[in-house]
Design a protein around this motif. Structure first.
Motif, PDB file in Angstrom:
ATOM      1  N   LEU A 106      -4.196  -4.525 -18.504  1.00 57.66           N
ATOM      2  CA  LEU A 106      -4.658  -3.873 -17.278  1.00 57.66           C
ATOM      3  C   LEU A 106      -3.638  -2.854 -16.786  1.00 57.66           C
ATOM      4  O   LEU A 106      -4.002  -1.756 -16.351  1.00 57.66           O
ATOM      5  N   MET A 107      -2.352  -3.207 -16.857  1.00 57.86           N
ATOM      6  CA  MET A 107      -1.329  -2.283 -16.387  1.00 57.86           C
ATOM      7  C   MET A 107      -1.295  -1.028 -17.253  1.00 57.86           C
ATOM      8  O   MET A 107      -1.187   0.090 -16.742  1.00 57.86           O
ATOM      9  N   ARG A 108      -1.414  -1.195 -18.546  1.00 57.27           N
ATOM     10  CA  ARG A 108      -1.428  -0.040 -19.449  1.00 57.27           C
ATOM     11  C   ARG A 108      -2.649   0.832 -19.187  1.00 57.27           C
ATOM     12  O   ARG A 108      -2.564   2.066 -19.221  1.00 57.27           O
ATOM     13  N   MET A 109      -3.786   0.201 -18.916  1.00 57.42           N
ATOM     14  CA  MET A 109      -4.999   0.963 -18.611  1.00 57.42           C
ATOM     15  C   MET A 109      -4.831   1.769 -17.329  1.00 57.42           C
ATOM     16  O   MET A 109      -5.172   2.954 -17.271  1.00 57.42           O
ATOM     17  N   LEU A 110      -4.270   1.144 -16.290  1.00 59.84           N
ATOM     18  CA  LEU A 110      -4.073   1.844 -15.018  1.00 59.84           C
ATOM     19  C   LEU A 110      -3.123   3.017 -15.182  1.00 59.84           C
ATOM     20  O   LEU A 110      -3.367   4.115 -14.638  1.00 59.84           O
ATOM     21  N   ARG A 111      -2.051   2.812 -15.909  1.00 62.20           N
ATOM     22  CA  ARG A 111      -1.093   3.898 -16.122  1.00 62.20           C
ATOM     23  C   ARG A 111      -1.711   5.036 -16.911  1.00 62.20           C
ATOM     24  O   ARG A 111      -1.374   6.202 -16.693  1.00 62.20           O
ATOM     25  N   ALA A 112      -2.641   4.704 -17.809  1.00 56.35           N
ATOM     26  CA  ALA A 112      -3.344   5.748 -18.554  1.00 56.35           C
ATOM     27  C   ALA A 112      -4.179   6.624 -17.627  1.00 56.35           C
ATOM     28  O   ALA A 112      -4.461   7.788 -17.937  1.00 56.35           O
ATOM     29  N   HIS A 113      -4.557   6.075 -16.469  1.00 57.91           N
ATOM     30  CA  HIS A 113      -5.309   6.832 -15.467  1.00 57.91           C
ATOM     31  C   HIS A 113      -4.395   7.374 -14.364  1.00 57.91           C
ATOM     32  O   HIS A 113      -4.890   7.825 -13.326  1.00 57.91           O
ATOM     33  N   GLY A 114      -3.097   7.308 -14.579  1.00 54.79           N
ATOM     34  CA  GLY A 114      -2.155   7.866 -13.616  1.00 54.79           C
ATOM     35  C   GLY A 114      -1.886   6.985 -12.415  1.00 54.79           C
ATOM     36  O   GLY A 114      -1.343   7.449 -11.409  1.00 54.79           O
ATOM     37  N   GLU A 116       0.221   4.191 -10.792  1.00 54.57           N
ATOM     38  CA  GLU A 116       1.489   3.477 -10.925  1.00 54.57           C
ATOM     39  C   GLU A 116       1.626   2.355  -9.903  1.00 54.57           C
ATOM     40  O   GLU A 116       2.471   1.470 -10.064  1.00 54.57           O
ATOM     41  N   ARG A 117       0.803   2.390  -8.860  1.00 58.48           N
ATOM     42  CA  ARG A 117       0.912   1.380  -7.805  1.00 58.48           C
ATOM     43  C   ARG A 117      -0.468   1.154  -7.192  1.00 58.48           C
ATOM     44  O   ARG A 117      -1.228   2.098  -6.968  1.00 58.48           O
ATOM     45  N   ALA A 118      -0.791  -0.124  -6.919  1.00 58.57           N
ATOM     46  CA  ALA A 118      -2.106  -0.446  -6.362  1.00 58.57           C
ATOM     47  C   ALA A 118      -2.062  -1.820  -5.731  1.00 58.57           C
ATOM     48  O   ALA A 118      -1.178  -2.640  -6.014  1.00 58.57           O
ATOM     49  N   SER A 119      -3.027  -2.091  -4.867  1.00 58.42           N
ATOM     50  CA  SER A 119      -3.277  -3.455  -4.408  1.00 58.42           C
ATOM     51  C   SER A 119      -4.292  -4.075  -5.352  1.00 58.42           C
ATOM     52  O   SER A 119      -5.029  -3.358  -6.048  1.00 58.42           O
ATOM     53  N   LEU A 120      -4.333  -5.407  -5.386  1.00 64.96           N
ATOM     54  CA  LEU A 120      -5.201  -6.078  -6.357  1.00 64.96           C
ATOM     55  C   LEU A 120      -5.876  -7.286  -5.735  1.00 64.96           C
ATOM     56  O   LEU A 120      -5.244  -8.057  -5.020  1.00 64.96           O
ATOM     57  N   VAL A 121      -7.175  -7.421  -6.010  1.00 60.01           N
ATOM     58  CA  VAL A 121      -7.942  -8.606  -5.633  1.00 60.01           C
ATOM     59  C   VAL A 121      -8.389  -9.288  -6.914  1.00 60.01           C
ATOM     60  O   VAL A 121      -9.000  -8.653  -7.783  1.00 60.01           O
ATOM     61  N   GLY A 122      -8.073 -10.570  -7.060  1.00 56.54           N
ATOM     62  CA  GLY A 122      -8.469 -11.318  -8.242  1.00 56.54           C
ATOM     63  C   GLY A 122      -9.246 -12.563  -7.869  1.00 56.54           C
ATOM     64  O   GLY A 122      -8.801 -13.340  -7.020  1.00 56.54           O
ATOM     65  N   PHE A 137       4.991  -6.996 -13.179  1.00 58.53           N
ATOM     66  CA  PHE A 137       5.170  -5.623 -12.697  1.00 58.53           C
ATOM     67  C   PHE A 137       5.233  -5.611 -11.166  1.00 58.53           C
ATOM     68  O   PHE A 137       4.339  -5.059 -10.508  1.00 58.53           O
ATOM     69  N   PRO A 138       6.243  -6.231 -10.570  1.00 56.46           N
ATOM     70  CA  PRO A 138       6.289  -6.359  -9.101  1.00 56.46           C
ATOM     71  C   PRO A 138       6.295  -5.016  -8.374  1.00 56.46           C
ATOM     72  O   PRO A 138       5.765  -4.910  -7.273  1.00 56.46           O
ATOM     73  N   GLY A 139       6.852  -3.998  -9.002  1.00 64.22           N
ATOM     74  CA  GLY A 139       6.882  -2.693  -8.361  1.00 64.22           C
ATOM     75  C   GLY A 139       5.550  -1.984  -8.372  1.00 64.22           C
ATOM     76  O   GLY A 139       5.385  -0.960  -7.692  1.00 64.22           O
ATOM     77  N   ALA A 140       4.582  -2.519  -9.128  1.00 61.72           N
ATOM     78  CA  ALA A 140       3.281  -1.858  -9.260  1.00 61.72           C
ATOM     79  C   ALA A 140       2.235  -2.418  -8.309  1.00 61.72           C
ATOM     80  O   ALA A 140       1.169  -1.820  -8.151  1.00 61.72           O
ATOM     81  N   ILE A 141       2.517  -3.566  -7.675  1.00 60.28           N
ATOM     82  CA  ILE A 141       1.525  -4.226  -6.834  1.00 60.28           C
ATOM     83  C   ILE A 141       1.941  -4.151  -5.362  1.00 60.28           C
ATOM     84  O   ILE A 141       2.979  -4.685  -4.966  1.00 60.28           O
ATOM     85  N   ASP A 142       1.131  -3.466  -4.553  1.00 62.77           N
ATOM     86  CA  ASP A 142       1.385  -3.387  -3.109  1.00 62.77           C
ATOM     87  C   ASP A 142       1.052  -4.712  -2.441  1.00 62.77           C
ATOM     88  O   ASP A 142       1.878  -5.323  -1.778  1.00 62.77           O
TER      89      ASP A 142
END
Length: 244
Positions: A106-114, A116-122, A137-142
């Protein structure tokens, strides 16, 4: 009847229409080595909006999990709705089956779309993947929102009667049902007020369209679910997550 008309496929088409109508488009990210991740992404990303990733749980694809709530998010966020591996159009030929590998993809997919940081609901299994993603990836999750995901589940919780099963095969047969009877059992676990009187052909149709046999490979030589003393416990290792 289900052979002539598929209610599930029709519903799937409706969700595709509603996702496209909400400003999303379908996207495939090929990561090599036989790994492909499908995701619904914004048709046009707005820098003024924060990014939000919606991760589904066991069951059908991502559209079925979030289709009825999508517009509540798209007005305020750049929304990304991926299919986890072995769900929907996402798949891999690699041997990894852990929630950590799902999170990495998922992280690689998001980075492929530019992104680098997002909130996430799981939700459910998606919560385990989201937790792993925040740990890796603590720096990638708001912000991280976990819904119905027992990432802190302990053996005593299972002894108290939460989803008692005898072994991994029994757990897999319920979480990834291949018969209408097992799907009814899953519905009893999943809903406070399960639907009653659902025709068997509807359930069989849903299994044929949304729960293909490759789906079961999540349980092959995997760490998705661990067992101890015959109990269904500790689905993930739980590293601590620090707020940035």
């Amino acid at each position: 009847m289900s052979k002539c008309f598929s209610f599930t496929a029709s519903r799937d088409w409706f969700y595709r229409y509603s996702f496209a109508n909400a400003g999303l488009r379908t996207s495939i990210t090929d990561m090599g080595e036989g790994t492909v991740v499908h995701c619904w992404v914004p048709r046009s990303q707005k820098d003024t909006k924060p990014n939000l990733v919606l991760v589904h749980g066991f069951g059908a694809n991502a559209m079925w999990q979030y289709g009825d709530h999508l517009r509540q998010f798209t007005a305020r966020f750049n929304v990304y709705v991926p299919d986890l591996l072995f769900f929907g159009q996402s798949h891999t030929r690699r041997a990894e089956r852990s929630e950590g590998f799902q999170a990495e993809c998922l992280m690689r997919m998001l980075r492929a779309h530019g992104v680098e940081r997002a909130s996430l609901v799981g939700i459910s299994y998606g919560g385990f993947v989201g937790y792993s993603m925040a740990a890796q990836f603590p720096g990638a999750i708001d912000r991280l929102v976990l819904c119905c995901a027992g990432v802190c589940l302990e053996e005593k919780d299972m002894e108290d009667g939460l989803f008692k099963v005898q072994n991994l095969d029994e757990a897999a047969s319920i979480l990834m049902p291949q018969t209408p009877e097992k799907l009814k059992e899953l519905m009893r676990f999943s809903f406070v007020k399960p639907a009653k009187g659902v025709p068997t052909y509807f359930l069989s149709d849903f299994i044929d369209v949304c729960i293909p046999l490759p789906f079961l490979s999540l349980f092959d030589n995997s760490r998705v679910i661990g067992t101890k003393n015959g109990l269904f416990v500790n689905m993930v290792s739980k590293p601590s997550i620090e707020r940035s």
